[in-house]
Design a protein around this motif. Structure first.
Motif, PDB file in Angstrom:
ATOM      1  N   ALA A 118      35.581  32.597  53.252  1.00 47.10           N
ATOM      2  CA  ALA A 118      36.697  32.099  52.444  1.00 47.10           C
ATOM      3  C   ALA A 118      36.722  32.776  51.073  1.00 47.10           C
ATOM      4  N   ALA A 119      35.555  32.923  50.428  1.00 47.98           N
ATOM      5  CA  ALA A 119      35.495  33.569  49.120  1.00 47.98           C
ATOM      6  C   ALA A 119      35.920  35.030  49.213  1.00 47.98           C
ATOM      7  N   ASN A 120      35.500  35.700  50.279  1.00 49.78           N
ATOM      8  CA  ASN A 120      35.886  37.100  50.488  1.00 49.78           C
ATOM      9  C   ASN A 120      37.395  37.224  50.628  1.00 49.78           C
TER      10      ASN A 120
ATOM     11  N   LEU B  45      31.552  31.813  43.990  1.00 54.85           N
ATOM     12  CA  LEU B  45      31.201  33.059  44.667  1.00 54.85           C
ATOM     13  C   LEU B  45      32.333  34.080  44.564  1.00 54.85           C
ATOM     14  N   GLY B  46      33.576  33.626  44.727  1.00 58.91           N
ATOM     15  CA  GLY B  46      34.716  34.535  44.657  1.00 58.91           C
ATOM     16  C   GLY B  46      34.845  35.204  43.298  1.00 58.91           C
ATOM     17  N   VAL B  47      34.682  34.445  42.221  1.00 56.25           N
ATOM     18  CA  VAL B  47      34.768  35.005  40.870  1.00 56.25           C
ATOM     19  C   VAL B  47      33.672  36.037  40.656  1.00 56.25           C
ATOM     20  N   ALA B  48      32.473  35.742  41.113  1.00 51.68           N
ATOM     21  CA  ALA B  48      31.335  36.644  40.890  1.00 51.68           C
ATOM     22  C   ALA B  48      31.545  37.989  41.577  1.00 51.68           C
ATOM     23  N   VAL B  49      31.961  37.972  42.837  1.00 52.53           N
ATOM     24  CA  VAL B  49      32.105  39.248  43.562  1.00 52.53           C
ATOM     25  C   VAL B  49      33.308  40.038  43.051  1.00 52.53           C
ATOM     26  N   LEU B  50      34.374  39.337  42.695  1.00 54.19           N
ATOM     27  CA  LEU B  50      35.568  40.030  42.217  1.00 54.19           C
ATOM     28  C   LEU B  50      35.284  40.772  40.911  1.00 54.19           C
TER      29      LEU B  50
ATOM     30  N   GLY C 223      26.595  41.959  47.919  1.00 53.93           N
ATOM     31  CA  GLY C 223      26.283  43.298  48.391  1.00 53.93           C
ATOM     32  C   GLY C 223      27.472  44.003  48.992  1.00 53.93           C
ATOM     33  N   VAL C 224      28.304  43.263  49.722  1.00 51.26           N
ATOM     34  CA  VAL C 224      29.500  43.845  50.326  1.00 51.26           C
ATOM     35  C   VAL C 224      30.463  44.330  49.245  1.00 51.26           C
ATOM     36  N   TRP C 225      30.604  43.563  48.175  1.00 49.53           N
ATOM     37  CA  TRP C 225      31.550  43.942  47.116  1.00 49.53           C
ATOM     38  C   TRP C 225      30.978  45.014  46.191  1.00 49.53           C
ATOM     39  N   VAL C 226      29.666  45.083  46.050  1.00 47.53           N
ATOM     40  CA  VAL C 226      29.072  46.211  45.329  1.00 47.53           C
ATOM     41  C   VAL C 226      29.342  47.501  46.090  1.00 47.53           C
TER      42      VAL C 226
END
Length: 511
Positions: free
Chosen positions: A335-337, A416-421, A477-480
Motif C-alpha cells: 500500500a505504501a509503495n 513508510l510512504g513518506v520515508a521512501v518517497l 531498499g526498493v526505492w533507493v
C-alpha cells in the motif's frame, strides 16, 4: 473551406509554431516562449490529473489498506497495457507531426485514418489478453489471498478500457502533433473530473452526507474496488468520443469530414506552408484522401512504435518484477509503495506534459527540414523539464506528510510512504531529463536507442539493485534502487541528446 478560413480557425499556438518554422533565424527567446506556451496547457492538464488521482486514491484508501494494495498489486500491469497502446499510437502521431511540419496535410489525415483502423484492432487484441490473465495474475505476483479477488476484478473491468484508451492516445497525440495543446488539455481535465464523479457514485454505498450543515442522502452503488475501475472506464469512454469529434470533425488541420473533391481542389493550390500550411496545401505533392491502409505508412509506424512498445513491455515487466519484490514485504509495504508512486506523480507528470510539447516541436521542425530548430527545441524543453521537476520534487519533500494524510488514514502506511518517497525525490531533475529528452527524440523518429537506454537502466540497475536491497532494507531498499536508476537513466539521455546523432536521421515524410 478556403485557406484563409482554415488559418483563421487555427489556435494562436499553431500559428506561432508555423511562423517560427518560417522564420530564417528566430531568436532563442522566441523559441523559449513557444516551448513554454505549448507546454503550459499539457502541464496544467497533468496537474489536474494528479489532483484527481489523489482524490481517487483517497477514495479507495478510505476503504482500507487492503483495497489500496489490491489496486497497487496490478498497477504495473495496467501501466504495461496502457504503455503498449500509447506506444503503438506514437507510430502514427510522430508521422503526423512531421507531415504537418512539411505541409503534407493530406498525408497527415491519411495517417490519422490508418491509425484509427490499426489501433482499434490492436486495442481489441490487448483487451482479450488482459481478460485472459486477469484471474491468475494477482496470485502469480504473490499477492495475499485477502486482496487477490479484488485485484482480479479490477483488472478485468480495466480491460474494457483498453481499446478506448488506444483511441484516446491517438487523438490526443494527433491534436498535439498539429500544435493544438489546448483541446486535449481541456478534455484531460474533463476526464479527471468525470472519473472522480463516477468513482464517488460507484465506490461507496448509499449514505448520509453533510455539506455546509445540510445533511442529505447520497446514492451510491457500493462496488468498492470494482467501482473504481468502472468509473475510469466510463470517464474515458465519454472523453474519447469528444476527442474523436475534436480530431476528426473540428480540427482545422486534421478534420476528416471534407469531401474528396474539396480536398483535391485545396491540394491543387500552390501555397507555401513553411511549417503551417493552409488546409490541403501540399508543397511536396498531393495525394488523395482515403481509408486504405498503405504499406509505407504502416512500415513507418511499425519502425517508430516497435522500439517504444518493446521498451514499455520490458520496462513494465521490470515494474512488475519490482512489484513481485515488494509483495512479500506485506500489505503495508504494498500500500505504501502504491501511494508513494501516486504522490510522486505530482513531480513527474508535468515532465510528460513538457515531453509532449517537445515531440511536437521537434517533429514539426524535422518535417520542415529545420534541424537547427529541432536542436534548439530539444535542448530548451529538456532543461525546462529538469527545472520543473526539480522544483516540484523540492516542494514535495516538505509537503509529503500532508499529502499522505490525504491519501490514507493508516498511520503505518503514511510513515513508510513518506520515508521512501523522500529518498527518491533526489532523482527528480535527472528523471525529468529522461522524460523530456525521450519526447524530443521521438519527434525526430529516434526511438531505438532511447528504448535500449531505458531497458538497460531498468533491468541492469533498478531490478538488480532492488532484489539485492529489499531483503536487507525492505521497501526502502526498493526505492533507493529506483533513485539510483533514475539518475543513471537521466545522465544517459543527456549524453544522447547532446551527441546529436539523432539529428542525422531522415525525416519520415522524406522516406
Amino acid at each position: 473551406m478556403t485557406s484563409s478560413a482554415r488559418d483563421a480557425k487555427r489556435s494562436r499556438a499553431q500559428q506561432a509554431l508555423a511562423d517560427t518554422l518560417a522564420a530564417e533565424r528566430p531568436a532563442r527567446s522566441r523559441l523559449a516562449r513557444l516551448a513554454v506556451w505549448l507546454s503550459v496547457p499539457t502541464v496544467l492538464a497533468e496537474l489536474s490529473s494528479i489532483a484527481m488521482e489523489y482524490i481517487d486514491a483517497a477514495m479507495v484508501g478510505s476503504l482500507g489498506a487492503g483495497a489500496t494494495a489490491s489496486i497497487g498489486l496490478v498497477a504495473a500491469t495496467t501501466w504495461l497495457v496502457g504503455g503498449l497502446a500509447a506506444g503503438a499510437s506514437m507510430g502514427f502521431t510522430v508521422q503526423i507531426a512531421q507531415c504537418v511540419g512539411a505541409g503534407m496535410l493530406a498525408r497527415a489525415r491519411n495517417t490519422l485514418r490508418q491509425g484509427i483502423v490499426a489501433l482499434a484492432a490492436f486495442g481489441l487484441l490487448l483487451m482479450a489478453a488482459v481478460i485472459a490473465v486477469s484471474g491468475p495474475l494477482p496470485r502469480w505476483l504473490g499477492g495475499d489471498e485477502a486482496i487477490v479477488a479484488d485485484a482480479s476484478i479490477y483488472l478485468r473491468i480495466f480491460a474494457l478500457c483498453v481499446p478506448i484508451f488506444a483511441m484516446e492516445r491517438l487523438c490526443v497525440g494527433a491534436l498535439q502533433a498539429s500544435g493544438d495543446m489546448r483541446v486535449p488539455s481541456v478534455l484531460a481535465v474533463a476526464s479527471c473530473v468525470l472519473d472522480v464523479a463516477f468513482n464517488f457514485l460507484l465506490i461507496f454505498p448509499t449514505r448520509a452526507v453533510t455539506l455546509l450543515s445540510v445533511t442529505f442522502t447520497m446514492p451510491g452503488a457500493g462496488m468498492g474496488v470494482a467501482g473504481a475501475a468502472l468509473g475510469t472506464v466510463l470517464a474515458f469512454a465519454i472523453v474519447t468520443v469528444l476527442l474523436m469529434m475534436a480530431t476528426c470533425a473540428w480540427s482545422p488541420v486534421l478534420a476528416l469530414t471534407r469531401s474528396a473533391a474539396a480536398a483535391a481542389g485545396a491540394g491543387a493550390r500552390d501555397a507555401a506552408h513553411a511549417g503551417g500550411a493552409a488546409d490541403g496545401d501540399e508543397p511536396r505533392g498531393d495525394e488523395s484522401e482515403s481509408w486504405q491502409l498503405t504499406r509505407g505508412c504502416l512500415r513507418a509506424a511499425v519502425g517508430i512504435a516497435t522500439p517504444i512498445c518493446v521498451e514499455r513491455v520490458v520496462n513494465n515487466g521490470a515494474q512488475i518484477a519490482c512489484t513481485a519484490i515488494v509483495a512479500p514485504l506485506g500489505t503495508v509495504s504494498v500500500a505504501a509503495n502504491s501511494l508513494a508512486v501516486t504522490a510522486e506523480s505530482l513531480c513527474y507528470n508535468p515532465g510528460f506534459g513538457i515531453g509532449a510539447a517537445a515531440t511536437t516541436l521537434v517533429g514539426q521542425s524535422m518535417g520542415a527540414g529545420r534541424r537547427d530548430l529541432a536542436r534548439e527545441f530539444a535542448r530548451l524543453t529538456t532543461w525546462l523539464g529538469m527545472a520543473t521537476m526539480g522544483a516540484a520534487g523540492a516542494v514535495m519533500f516538505f509537503i509529503a506528510p500532508w499529502v499522505f494524510s490525504l491519501l490514507t488514514p493508516d498511520p503505518a502506511v503514511r510513515e513508510l510512504g513518506v520515508a521512501v518517497l523522500r529518498v527518491e525525490l533526489i532523482a527528480e531533475p535527472l528523471f525529468g531529463a529522461s522524460i523530456v529528452a525521450a519526447g524530443a527524440l521521438r519527434g525526430a523518429g529516434d526511438t531505438l536507442v532511447p528504448a535500449v537506454i531505458n531497458l538497460g537502466s531498468m533491468w541492469v540497475v533498478r531490478v538488480t539493485a532492488a532484489a539485492l536491497l529489499a531483503p536487507r532494507l525492505g521497501l526502502m531498499g526498493v526505492w533507493v534502487a529506483m533513485c539510483g536508476e533514475l539518475c543513471v537513466r537521466g545522465a544517459l539521455f543527456l549524453v544522447r541528446l547532446y551527441r546529436e546523432r539523432w539529428l542525422r536521421r531522415e525525416a519520415v515524410v522524406a522516406r
